[in-house]
Design a protein around this motif. Structure first.
Motif, PDB file in Angstrom:
ATOM      1  N   LEU A   1      -1.459  26.015  47.665  1.00 24.89           N
ATOM      2  CA  LEU A   1      -2.372  25.084  47.005  1.00 24.89           C
ATOM      3  C   LEU A   1      -1.801  24.718  45.641  1.00 24.89           C
ATOM      4  CD1 LEU A   1      -5.114  23.605  46.862  1.00 24.89           C
ATOM      5  CD2 LEU A   1      -6.101  25.732  45.971  1.00 24.89           C
ATOM      6  N   LEU A   2      -1.661  23.435  45.387  1.00 25.94           N
ATOM      7  CA  LEU A   2      -1.144  22.948  44.114  1.00 25.94           C
ATOM      8  C   LEU A   2      -2.275  22.401  43.255  1.00 25.94           C
ATOM      9  CD1 LEU A   2       2.062  21.071  45.390  1.00 25.94           C
ATOM     10  CD2 LEU A   2       1.810  23.484  44.718  1.00 25.94           C
ATOM     11  N   PHE A   3      -2.099  22.467  41.945  1.00 22.44           N
ATOM     12  CA  PHE A   3      -3.108  21.999  40.993  1.00 22.44           C
ATOM     13  C   PHE A   3      -2.517  20.950  40.064  1.00 22.44           C
ATOM     14  CE2 PHE A   3      -5.358  25.646  42.384  1.00 22.44           C
ATOM     15  CZ  PHE A   3      -6.676  25.555  41.955  1.00 22.44           C
ATOM     16  N   THR A   4      -3.362  20.014  39.671  1.00 18.78           N
ATOM     17  CA  THR A   4      -2.972  19.082  38.621  1.00 18.78           C
ATOM     18  C   THR A   4      -2.993  19.802  37.277  1.00 18.78           C
ATOM     19  OG1 THR A   4      -5.235  18.388  38.065  1.00 18.78           O
ATOM     20  CG2 THR A   4      -4.135  17.211  39.872  1.00 18.78           C
ATOM     21  N   GLU A   5      -2.436  19.174  36.270  1.00 16.31           N
ATOM     22  CA  GLU A   5      -2.722  19.593  34.909  1.00 16.31           C
ATOM     23  C   GLU A   5      -4.221  19.396  34.665  1.00 16.31           C
ATOM     24  OE1 GLU A   5       0.390  17.836  32.061  1.00 16.31           O
ATOM     25  OE2 GLU A   5       0.359  16.460  33.756  1.00 16.31           O
ATOM     26  N   MET A   6      -4.759  20.092  33.677  1.00 14.13           N
ATOM     27  CA  MET A   6      -6.153  19.844  33.337  1.00 14.13           C
ATOM     28  C   MET A   6      -6.312  18.416  32.808  1.00 14.13           C
ATOM     29  SD  MET A   6      -8.668  21.682  30.569  1.00 14.13           S
ATOM     30  CE  MET A   6      -7.810  20.902  29.205  1.00 14.13           C
ATOM     31  N   VAL A   7      -7.325  17.721  33.323  1.00 10.66           N
ATOM     32  CA  VAL A   7      -7.651  16.365  32.890  1.00 10.66           C
ATOM     33  C   VAL A   7      -9.076  16.385  32.369  1.00 10.66           C
ATOM     34  CG1 VAL A   7      -7.852  13.956  33.586  1.00 10.66           C
ATOM     35  CG2 VAL A   7      -6.167  15.430  34.711  1.00 10.66           C
ATOM     36  N   THR A   8      -9.324  15.819  31.211  1.00 11.91           N
ATOM     37  CA  THR A   8     -10.687  15.841  30.683  1.00 11.91           C
ATOM     38  C   THR A   8     -11.560  14.810  31.390  1.00 11.91           C
ATOM     39  OG1 THR A   8     -10.322  14.223  28.910  1.00 11.91           O
ATOM     40  CG2 THR A   8      -9.808  16.532  28.434  1.00 11.91           C
ATOM     41  N   SER A   9     -12.791  15.186  31.584  1.00 13.82           N
ATOM     42  CA  SER A   9     -13.731  14.269  32.226  1.00 13.82           C
ATOM     43  C   SER A   9     -13.917  13.005  31.391  1.00 13.82           C
ATOM     44  CB  SER A   9     -15.086  14.960  32.429  1.00 13.82           C
ATOM     45  OG  SER A   9     -15.581  15.486  31.204  1.00 13.82           O
TER      46      SER A   9
ATOM     47  N   ASP B   1     -20.073  18.358  29.713  1.00 13.36           N
ATOM     48  CA  ASP B   1     -21.241  17.510  29.912  1.00 13.36           C
ATOM     49  C   ASP B   1     -21.458  17.327  31.411  1.00 13.36           C
ATOM     50  OD1 ASP B   1     -22.391  14.650  30.489  1.00 13.36           O
ATOM     51  OD2 ASP B   1     -23.006  15.117  28.444  1.00 13.36           O
ATOM     52  N   PRO B   2     -22.575  17.818  31.960  1.00 13.84           N
ATOM     53  CA  PRO B   2     -22.784  17.747  33.409  1.00 13.84           C
ATOM     54  C   PRO B   2     -22.723  16.329  33.972  1.00 13.84           C
ATOM     55  CG  PRO B   2     -24.337  19.286  32.428  1.00 13.84           C
ATOM     56  CD  PRO B   2     -23.644  18.590  31.288  1.00 13.84           C
ATOM     57  N   THR B   3     -23.303  15.376  33.283  1.00  9.17           N
ATOM     58  CA  THR B   3     -23.292  13.994  33.773  1.00  9.17           C
ATOM     59  C   THR B   3     -21.879  13.436  33.791  1.00  9.17           C
ATOM     60  OG1 THR B   3     -25.529  13.629  32.913  1.00  9.17           O
ATOM     61  CG2 THR B   3     -24.203  11.681  33.406  1.00  9.17           C
ATOM     62  N   GLU B   4     -21.145  13.717  32.729  1.00  8.84           N
ATOM     63  CA  GLU B   4     -19.769  13.243  32.632  1.00  8.84           C
ATOM     64  C   GLU B   4     -18.882  13.901  33.687  1.00  8.84           C
ATOM     65  OE1 GLU B   4     -17.196  14.203  29.073  1.00  8.84           O
ATOM     66  OE2 GLU B   4     -17.854  12.161  28.528  1.00  8.84           O
ATOM     67  N   LEU B   5     -19.066  15.202  33.889  1.00  6.33           N
ATOM     68  CA  LEU B   5     -18.281  15.912  34.886  1.00  6.33           C
ATOM     69  C   LEU B   5     -18.617  15.441  36.301  1.00  6.33           C
ATOM     70  CD1 LEU B   5     -18.275  19.505  33.379  1.00  6.33           C
ATOM     71  CD2 LEU B   5     -16.234  18.181  33.991  1.00  6.33           C
ATOM     72  N   ALA B   6     -19.868  15.097  36.537  1.00  6.78           N
ATOM     73  CA  ALA B   6     -20.238  14.570  37.849  1.00  6.78           C
ATOM     74  C   ALA B   6     -19.519  13.256  38.125  1.00  6.78           C
ATOM     75  CB  ALA B   6     -21.750  14.374  37.926  1.00  6.78           C
ATOM     76  N   ALA B   7     -19.465  12.392  37.121  1.00  2.00           N
ATOM     77  CA  ALA B   7     -18.770  11.116  37.291  1.00  2.00           C
ATOM     78  C   ALA B   7     -17.283  11.330  37.523  1.00  2.00           C
ATOM     79  CB  ALA B   7     -18.997  10.232  36.066  1.00  2.00           C
ATOM     80  N   ALA B   8     -16.697  12.269  36.782  1.00  3.50           N
ATOM     81  CA  ALA B   8     -15.274  12.570  36.956  1.00  3.50           C
ATOM     82  C   ALA B   8     -15.004  13.170  38.330  1.00  3.50           C
ATOM     83  CB  ALA B   8     -14.814  13.525  35.861  1.00  3.50           C
TER      84      ALA B   8
END
Length: 339
Positions: free
Chosen positions: A40-48, A78-85
């Motif tokens: 399993l590969l992962f991206t770099e962390m990306v901010t929402s 932010d839950p709303t922002e993370l949901a959109a991301a």
């Protein structure tokens, strides 16, 4: 969207390459995928925030036909922002969406995401619920065993119990607590000591929930030992600095007896990839910098690295440089075998 029609094979998490800022970009992942078909590969962390403000097409772009299984790692609080991301990651067909609750850097803390959020388990749980409601893909969390003075086993279980309550799909646990004050991220890679036993005990606590261990794991033999206690292992710098070890992953952890890719075939694949990517605007050094560790422990490794670091940045550098570099390793191994 509330159904959880996850398509990721849970066995994919048996071995994963950790998300690493400035390292695990799409060129790195393409290279790693040639060495292991199953990890399993992962991206770099990306901010929402970056995603929902218009950066998705650039930040989430990847080699969709090659990189699976692949997880997108998000940073945010932010839950709303993370949901959109999360919805955007789902649109891009990532196999898993992971929330970073482990990075200790000052920059990450100032944005109120990463390891500092272990102090706010209720908020993290709200984020996980919002993310789950936005996707049919697995939503997972990567965390530490503690932060600063909030580092007892009870503190960790309180945090994890909130994740269980939010129906998280899996946990990746870095076996070293994060010092958020007084230590740099580099120093925090060595201090305080790793506590693998605490992660093993946490696995007993969470029962059937998949739990993967991370932190200071350097060999496939060590991975095998950890897998006697947890569901998966995650390697970071060891896999990056010595990517050749990935060639043993499929047979050892996934029962795949198809021979690993040869250096000759890998050279051809990476040359073709570089040619395509450079046509689309990439620079050769952006691609080959992830390949420097391939010479780890091999005859000619120093010359191989010098060629890729010095020549790849020069104007007019072409994919043919990859062939020249690989020839050094291939010749060195042949001479070593002959002797």
């Amino acid at each position: 969207m509330t159904s959880k029609a996850a398509v990721l094979d849970p066995k994919a998490r048996t071995f994963s390459v950790a998300p690493m800022m400035d390292w695990t970009d799409k060129h790195c992942r393409f290279f790693h995928r040639q060495l292991s078909r199953h990890a399993l590969l992962f991206t770099e962390m990306v901010t929402s925030a970056a995603l929902i403000r218009g950066g998705a097409d650039w930040l989430l772009n990847y080699n969709d036909d090659v990189e699976h299984p692949i997880a997108a790692q998000l940073g945010g609080s932010d839950p709303t922002e993370l949901a959109a991301a999360t919805a955007l990651c789902t649109t891009f067909n990532y196999d898993e969406i992971n929330l970073n609750i482990g990075c200790p850097s000052d920059r990450v803390q100032s944005g109120k995401f990463g390891a500092c959020l272990m102090a706010e388990p209720e908020l993290v749980a709200d984020c996980v619920r919002a993310m789950r409601d936005a996707t049919d893909k697995p939503v997972t969390v990567k965390c530490r065993i503690g932060i600063d003075d909030q580092d007892s086993e009870t503190d960790l279980r309180i945090f994890v119990d909130h994740m269980l309550g939010a129906k998280v799909d899996a946990l990746y646990v870095h076996a070293r607590k994060a010092w958020l004050k007084g230590l740099s991220p580099k120093e925090n890679r060595e201090v305080p000591p790793l506590d693998y036993d605490r992660v093993y005990r946490l696995k007993n606590h969470v029962g059937d929930l998949p739990l993967m261990i991370n932190g200071g794991i350097e060999t496939l033999e060590a991975c095998h030992q950890h897998l006697q206690h947890v569901d998966g292992v995650m390697l970071g710098r060891a896999a990056y600095y010595n990517p050749g070890l990935l060639r043993g992953v499929d047979a050892l952890f996934y029962g795949d007896d198809v021979p690993g890719i040869s250096l000759e075939s890998l050279c051809e694949v990476m040359m073709n990839y570089a040619e395509i990517q450079m046509t689309n605007g990439a620079r050769l050094n952006q691609i080959v910098r992830h390949m420097l560790g391939l010479g780890f422990g091999k005859p000619g490794a120093r010359r191989y690295r010098q060629l890729l670091t010095v020549e790849a940045v020069k104007p007019g550098a072409s994919p043919a440089l990859i062939s020249q570099a690989f020839d050094i390793l291939i010749e060195g191994l042949a001479l070593a075998k002959a002797s």
